[in-house]
Structure formats: C-alpha cells, structure tokens
Design an enzyme around this catalytic site. Sequence first.
Site, PDB file in Angstrom:
ATOM      1  N   LYS A   1      26.903  39.632  43.722  1.00 58.17           N
ATOM      2  CA  LYS A   1      27.282  38.212  43.695  1.00 58.17           C
ATOM      3  C   LYS A   1      26.121  37.328  43.248  1.00 58.17           C
ATOM      4  O   LYS A   1      24.976  37.548  43.629  1.00 58.17           O
ATOM      5  CB  LYS A   1      27.746  37.818  45.106  1.00 58.17           C
ATOM      6  CG  LYS A   1      28.207  36.387  45.277  1.00 58.17           C
ATOM      7  CD  LYS A   1      29.275  35.970  44.294  1.00 58.17           C
ATOM      8  CE  LYS A   1      30.506  36.867  44.331  1.00 58.17           C
ATOM      9  NZ  LYS A   1      31.461  36.591  43.219  1.00 58.17           N
TER      10      LYS A   1
ATOM     11  N   ASP B   1      28.458  45.272  43.268  1.00 54.92           N
ATOM     12  CA  ASP B   1      29.719  45.373  42.524  1.00 54.92           C
ATOM     13  C   ASP B   1      29.645  46.431  41.444  1.00 54.92           C
ATOM     14  O   ASP B   1      30.655  46.981  41.030  1.00 54.92           O
ATOM     15  CB  ASP B   1      30.082  44.019  41.912  1.00 54.92           C
ATOM     16  CG  ASP B   1      30.451  43.043  43.018  1.00 54.92           C
ATOM     17  OD1 ASP B   1      29.529  42.463  43.622  1.00 54.92           O
ATOM     18  OD2 ASP B   1      31.649  42.914  43.311  1.00 54.92           O
TER      19      ASP B   1
ATOM     20  N   GLN C   1      31.880  32.949  50.198  1.00 58.78           N
ATOM     21  CA  GLN C   1      32.347  34.139  50.940  1.00 58.78           C
ATOM     22  C   GLN C   1      31.487  34.418  52.170  1.00 58.78           C
ATOM     23  O   GLN C   1      31.949  35.041  53.116  1.00 58.78           O
ATOM     24  CB  GLN C   1      32.329  35.378  50.031  1.00 58.78           C
ATOM     25  CG  GLN C   1      33.361  35.353  48.909  1.00 58.78           C
ATOM     26  CD  GLN C   1      32.758  34.867  47.602  1.00 58.78           C
ATOM     27  OE1 GLN C   1      31.913  33.976  47.606  1.00 58.78           O
ATOM     28  NE2 GLN C   1      33.190  35.427  46.492  1.00 58.78           N
TER      29      GLN C   1
ATOM     30  N   ARG D   1      39.813  41.709  36.776  1.00 58.96           N
ATOM     31  CA  ARG D   1      38.438  41.248  37.004  1.00 58.96           C
ATOM     32  C   ARG D   1      37.489  42.239  36.320  1.00 58.96           C
ATOM     33  O   ARG D   1      37.699  43.452  36.402  1.00 58.96           O
ATOM     34  CB  ARG D   1      38.128  41.144  38.514  1.00 58.96           C
ATOM     35  CG  ARG D   1      38.914  40.025  39.205  1.00 58.96           C
ATOM     36  CD  ARG D   1      38.379  39.732  40.590  1.00 58.96           C
ATOM     37  NE  ARG D   1      37.110  39.035  40.548  1.00 58.96           N
ATOM     38  CZ  ARG D   1      36.328  38.848  41.621  1.00 58.96           C
ATOM     39  NH1 ARG D   1      36.709  39.309  42.801  1.00 58.96           N
ATOM     40  NH2 ARG D   1      35.193  38.197  41.506  1.00 58.96           N
TER      41      ARG D   1
END
Length: 361
Positions: free
Chosen positions: A253, A242, A201, A90
Amino acid sequence: MKIDGVAWRSIQVADDARTVIIIDQTCLPHRFVTTTLTTLDDAAHAIRTMQVRGAPLIGATAAYGMALAMWRDASDKAMNEAARTLLDTRPTAVNLRWAVERVLARLTPLDRNAREDEAYALAAEICDEDAAICEAIGEHGLAILKGHHEETGRPVQVMTHCNAGWLATVDWGTALAPVYKAHDAGVPVHVWVSETRPRNQGASLTAWELARHGVPHTLVVDNAAGHLMRTGRVDMTITGADRVTASGDVCNKIGTYLKALAAHRHGLPFYAALPSPTIDWRLMDGDAIPIEERGGGEVTTVTGCAADGTIGPVAIAPETTMPENPAFDVTPAELVTGLITERGLCDASAGSLAGLFTDQA
Ligand code: MRU
C-alpha cells in the site's frame, strides 16, 4: 477470528453450498454488513469496489468467482471469459492471477460436467490453505516478537500500515498474524496503526480488528510514523505485501516505502509478512509491477460516518484541484530486513527466496 465470540472467516460458502458470503469492508468500522455473492459479476464487483480487498482475500474471492461462473455455465468460453473478467478487476495484487491460473489449470482438462463441483472444491482448498499459511506466518513472526520482548522486557511496539489483518486474508492475516499470536501467547504487544490515506484501511479496518481481539493499539496519522521512530517509540515495522518480486522487492500500500525509509534511517527492522502466492516468480524488478491508479475522488474527499449515521464522502480540496492517486508503492529489497513467510523468515533476496521455496522458484 472471532467477532463477539463468533468465529468468522472473511469469505465463506453459504449453507446452500453455492452462494458465497463476504463481509462488506466498505461499511466497516461503522456497520458490520455481510453480502451474498451469487454471480461472477457479483464477485468481480466486490473486488473492484473493494468490498473485499487485501491480496490473499482478492485471490480467494477470484477463486469463488470462477466457481460461481461454472455454476451457471461451465463451457470453455464461459470459463475463459470469467478468468478475463476477474483478472481485469485490480492489477497489483498477484494473488489474483495466481488464483485464476490455478483454477484454470485444474478445470481446463476436465469434462464440463465436472467443472462446477471441482471449482467449488478448489476454492475451498485455496481458502483453507490461506488460513493455514497465515497461521504459520503468525508462528514465525511470533518468534521475532517474543525474542524482542525477552531482550528488552518491555511490550513490543509494532508499526503497521494499511490492513494486513484477517480481513485482508481468509483468516489470521499476514502482518497482524504475529501480533495475534503474540497477544494470545501473553507476549505484550502494542500496535501503532497508521491511518493509510486515501482509503484509511488502517483506521477503519486494522483498528477495528485489533479492538475486536483486544490487542492494545493506537491510531496515528500516516505522517506521524517518522516522528515515532525517531523518538524511540517503535521497535519494528511489519507490513503485508501485494506482490513481492523473486528478488525481494516489496510492493504494498502507498506509504509503505516511506515507513521503510524512516525505519532504515533509524536502524529499526522493517519486515514484510506474506504468503507464497504473493511472490511473483516471473518478476525480478519491483519497477515492473503494475501500480494501480485509483480515482482522484479518493484524494479530494474523505469517507466517514456523519453524526446522523450516514456513511459518505466529504470534500477536502478545492473542486478545481487535480489529484493523482497511486495505490501502491515499491520498497526495494535493500530496505527490507526480512520476509516473514509460511516457511519461515528469509532475507529479501533472490537467493534466500529461492532457497526457501525450491519447489516454486
Ligand atoms: O488496496 P488494498 O486494501 O487491497 O491493499 C491491501 C494492502 O496493501 C495491504 O497493506 C496488504 O499488505 C496486502 S494484503 C495482506
């Protein structure tokens, strides 16, 4: 954190001291399923398919992925190939690179016979550190929530996005750590959980976690955030991150930026909570952060649990419709009220970050 009274970490070594147990997050909230990782490929698969996700947990899983690789073959070639395999899983969360580089730096100078044990020891160290860091983030964030409650005398209304709770880390979480600390300290807090399309999520993981801990919360669609802020029902937004640049731009996100814009418009604080391994000291500009593009099927379908208990996707768009699916966005530092780190709260600016982390910047 505890599930039905039993303490859990989102990743832990099994009793055999070699295989690694994760919670398969793709089954939540419908089923609580654990999976055992026995090979490097298992670890890479778990990250790629989002059985584990969240920047700090991706880093911890990568560290164990390196250890699993060393268990089989501790040669230079195997070690470097393992690093490449994990780095390719990722692109956005910088904790992945941070963990792999940390493992490589520790193992490379060692004799190959010493690498396996050292890799497991380091992965455990990274996990323990992450739990301690996130707890410290919780303490610093608690001061903000407590202060707000003392000022208003009302429960603190926190908006969050995606899942930055203990499932995204080894324990405690980032954005949710202050919420758990506040709840445990008797500071009344209520969380607005935005569902977080496309993978939801918020709905599947954040709502599940908060319910297990008994924290009052309400699930809303992503599009409700602006309305809730405009009508005075949100006191502050806390998200995770992140990757944060050395200048304080926050990548998180997809949808985070819209929340920051709405918060700014209504004069509401917008905080990002993050551990220092999420700071990319090599980048000054958020636009340079690689944004993961995920499969369009996540946009044209929604995954859920049918009445017969089957978990799977349901189509919501015409078959011919072209989707696009950027998984993250960047909130410029100017929209960020503060960064909640393990060393305390700081401004989202190069100077403040460097001042707090003089040893890392
Ligand atoms: O795609 P994911 O689920 O790995 O993304 C995670 C996030 O973006 C979270 O919001 C989070 O803030 C980063 S991890 C604490």
